[in-house]
Write an enzyme that holds these catalytic residues in place. Structure first.
Site, PDB file in Angstrom:
ATOM      1  N   HIS A 115      22.985  27.666 -15.496  1.00  0.00           N
ATOM      2  CA  HIS A 115      24.191  26.868 -15.278  1.00  0.00           C
ATOM      3  C   HIS A 115      24.162  25.416 -15.354  1.00  0.00           C
ATOM      4  CE1 HIS A 115      25.632  30.433 -12.407  1.00  0.00           C
ATOM      5  NE2 HIS A 115      25.811  30.835 -13.614  1.00  0.00           N
ATOM      6  N   CYS A 123      30.006  13.150 -22.349  1.00  0.00           N
ATOM      7  CA  CYS A 123      31.415  12.988 -22.538  1.00  0.00           C
ATOM      8  C   CYS A 123      32.179  14.051 -22.692  1.00  0.00           C
ATOM      9  CB  CYS A 123      31.617  11.951 -23.564  1.00  0.00           C
ATOM     10  SG  CYS A 123      33.483  11.690 -23.905  1.00  0.00           S
TER      11      CYS A 123
HETATM   12  P1  OAD Z   1      25.442  31.688  -3.137  1.00  0.00           P
HETATM   13  O1  OAD Z   1      26.024  30.856  -2.288  1.00  0.00           O
HETATM   14  O2  OAD Z   1      26.620  32.734  -3.817  1.00  0.00           O
HETATM   15  O3  OAD Z   1      24.377  32.758  -2.737  1.00  0.00           O
HETATM   16  C1  OAD Z   1      23.316  31.972  -2.174  1.00  0.00           C
HETATM   17  C2  OAD Z   1      22.701  33.096  -1.431  1.00  0.00           C
HETATM   18  O4  OAD Z   1      21.263  32.829  -0.719  1.00  0.00           O
HETATM   19  C3  OAD Z   1      23.320  33.789  -0.236  1.00  0.00           C
HETATM   20  O5  OAD Z   1      23.125  35.313  -0.197  1.00  0.00           O
HETATM   21  C4  OAD Z   1      22.659  33.422   1.168  1.00  0.00           C
HETATM   22  O6  OAD Z   1      22.430  34.466   2.162  1.00  0.00           O
HETATM   23  C5  OAD Z   1      20.935  33.046   0.545  1.00  0.00           C
HETATM   24  N1  OAD Z   1      20.177  32.230   1.083  1.00  0.00           N
HETATM   25  C6  OAD Z   1      20.596  30.864   1.875  1.00  0.00           C
HETATM   26  N2  OAD Z   1      19.619  30.400   2.240  1.00  0.00           N
HETATM   27  C7  OAD Z   1      18.540  31.031   1.943  1.00  0.00           C
HETATM   28  C8  OAD Z   1      16.910  30.955   2.158  1.00  0.00           C
HETATM   29  N3  OAD Z   1      16.624  29.930   2.762  1.00  0.00           N
HETATM   30  N4  OAD Z   1      16.252  31.906   1.626  1.00  0.00           N
HETATM   31  C9  OAD Z   1      16.646  33.163   1.055  1.00  0.00           C
HETATM   32  N5  OAD Z   1      18.086  33.110   0.738  1.00  0.00           N
HETATM   33  C10 OAD Z   1      19.008  32.372   1.175  1.00  0.00           C
HETATM   34  O7  OAD Z   1      24.831  31.069  -4.351  1.00  0.00           O
HETATM   35  P2  OAD Z   1      24.296  31.527  -5.885  1.00  0.00           P
HETATM   36  O8  OAD Z   1      24.284  33.073  -5.802  1.00  0.00           O
HETATM   37  O9  OAD Z   1      23.479  30.507  -6.569  1.00  0.00           O
HETATM   38  O10 OAD Z   1      27.471  28.169 -10.049  1.00  0.00           O
HETATM   39  O11 OAD Z   1      25.699  31.097  -6.665  1.00  0.00           O
HETATM   40  C11 OAD Z   1      25.869  31.308  -8.178  1.00  0.00           C
HETATM   41  C12 OAD Z   1      26.887  30.225  -8.454  1.00  0.00           C
HETATM   42  O12 OAD Z   1      28.071  30.175  -7.880  1.00  0.00           O
HETATM   43  C13 OAD Z   1      26.158  28.947  -8.571  1.00  0.00           C
HETATM   44  O13 OAD Z   1      25.265  28.708  -9.479  1.00  0.00           O
HETATM   45  C14 OAD Z   1      27.171  27.806  -8.991  1.00  0.00           C
HETATM   46  C15 OAD Z   1      28.487  28.764  -8.019  1.00  0.00           C
HETATM   47  O14 OAD Z   1      29.618  28.496  -8.351  1.00  0.00           O
HETATM   48  C16 OAD Z   1      27.965  26.895 -10.765  1.00  0.00           C
HETATM   49  O15 OAD Z   1      27.778  25.728 -10.367  1.00  0.00           O
HETATM   50  C17 OAD Z   1      28.229  27.128 -12.205  1.00  0.00           C
END
Ligand code: OAD
Length: 235
Positions: A115, A123
């Site tokens: 990502h 820019c």
């Molecule tokens: P999410 O916020 O969707 O998911 C994060 C997951 O991590 C959740 O299921 C939480 O329960 C879990 N979690 C939180 N703290 C934790 C810990 N200490 N140990 C283990 N698990 C934990 O985030 P992503 O899946 O990364 O995109 O989201 C994907 C994308 O959505 C991101 O990269 C971002 C966003 O839009 C862009 O910015 C392009």
């Protein structure tokens, strides 16, 4: 967890696939948990090309806030353990959805940022690189006067080609894919772990809909610490 240590030890190619839950223990909010970014801000207003074009002040404020808050953030022991596993030949690639650079800061050398990165700026119009300071000061592009932005992928944009290709190819050949801290809700990155014919392992605080060979419900840092201890026993 013992089984996970055994899988890692026996694997000739292991990929770690991380999401925002990998970084929460360093103090960075995730996106979809109760205290996540997308519970406070509608992503359509800050994470799309339309947001950049139509409300640049809000777009700029959101990324400036995230960039400033990162200045005090450090990788945690879980990041360090993954970097150490790479040195020991136990991990071959970290494919991350995170834009914070913490895996690299911890010492992982083979990291693909699916990502993009919040630490790189460009820019929107002419793609010339810019500095963090230029962005934080609200300056326009020094070359064409266009709007500056981070290299974080916005909704609707293609993923960085090299990161996608490298992750795709390595995961396809992997014996083990360890998925850490992600809801797997975002396409297409969320599909990558399932391209592997190897063992899939999930370490996450909450349940995720997809099927894994092993699911560990827990925090990234302490789970990695525990597996790291078990690796010594398996050896
Ligand atoms: P999410 O916020 O969707 O998911 C994060 C997951 O991590 C959740 O299921 C939480 O329960 C879990 N979690 C939180 N703290 C934790 C810990 N200490 N140990 C283990 N698990 C934990 O985030 P992503 O899946 O990364 O995109 O989201 C994907 C994308 O959505 C991101 O990269 C971002 C966003 O839009 C862009 O910015 C392009």
């Amino acid at each position: 967890m013992f089984q996970v240590a055994e899988y890692i030890k026996a694997s000739s190619k292991t990929v770690v696939f991380t999401g925002a839950g990998m970084s929460t223990e360093s103090g960075i909010p995730d996106f979809r948990s109760r205290s996540g970014w997308w519970k406070q801000v509608d992503p359509r207003t800050v994470a799309t090309i339309e947001a950049l074009e139509q409300d640049y002040p809000l777009f700029h404020e959101f990324y400036s806030m995230r960039m400033r808050s990162l200045q005090k953030i450090k990788p945690h022991d879980g990041h360090n353990i993954l970097a150490e596993w790479e040195k020991r030949g136990l991990v071959h690639l970290v494919a991350t959805q995170n834009v914070d650079g913490l895996h690299q800061e911890a010492g992982s050398q083979h990291v693909e940022e699916l990502h993009g990165s919040i630490k790189q700026l460009k820019c929107q119009q002419c793609e010339k690189e810019a500095t963090t300071d230029e962005f934080l000061e609200g300056k326009p592009c020094s070359h064409c006067g266009g709007k500056l932005r981070t290299c974080v992928v916005l909704f609707g944009e293609a993923l960085p080609q090299q990161a996608w290709k490298q992750s795709f190819e390595t995961i396809k050949e992997a014996d083990v894919v360890i998925v850490i801290g992600t809801s797997l809700e975002v396409y297409p990155a969320g599909e990558l772990p399932f391209l592997s014919n190897g063992k899939t392992i999930l370490i996450n605080l909450e349940e995720v809909e997809n099927d894994f060979d092993v699911t560990i419900t827990g925090k990234a840092k302490e789970t990695l610490q525990r597996i790291n201890e078990l690796l010594v026993i398996v050896e």
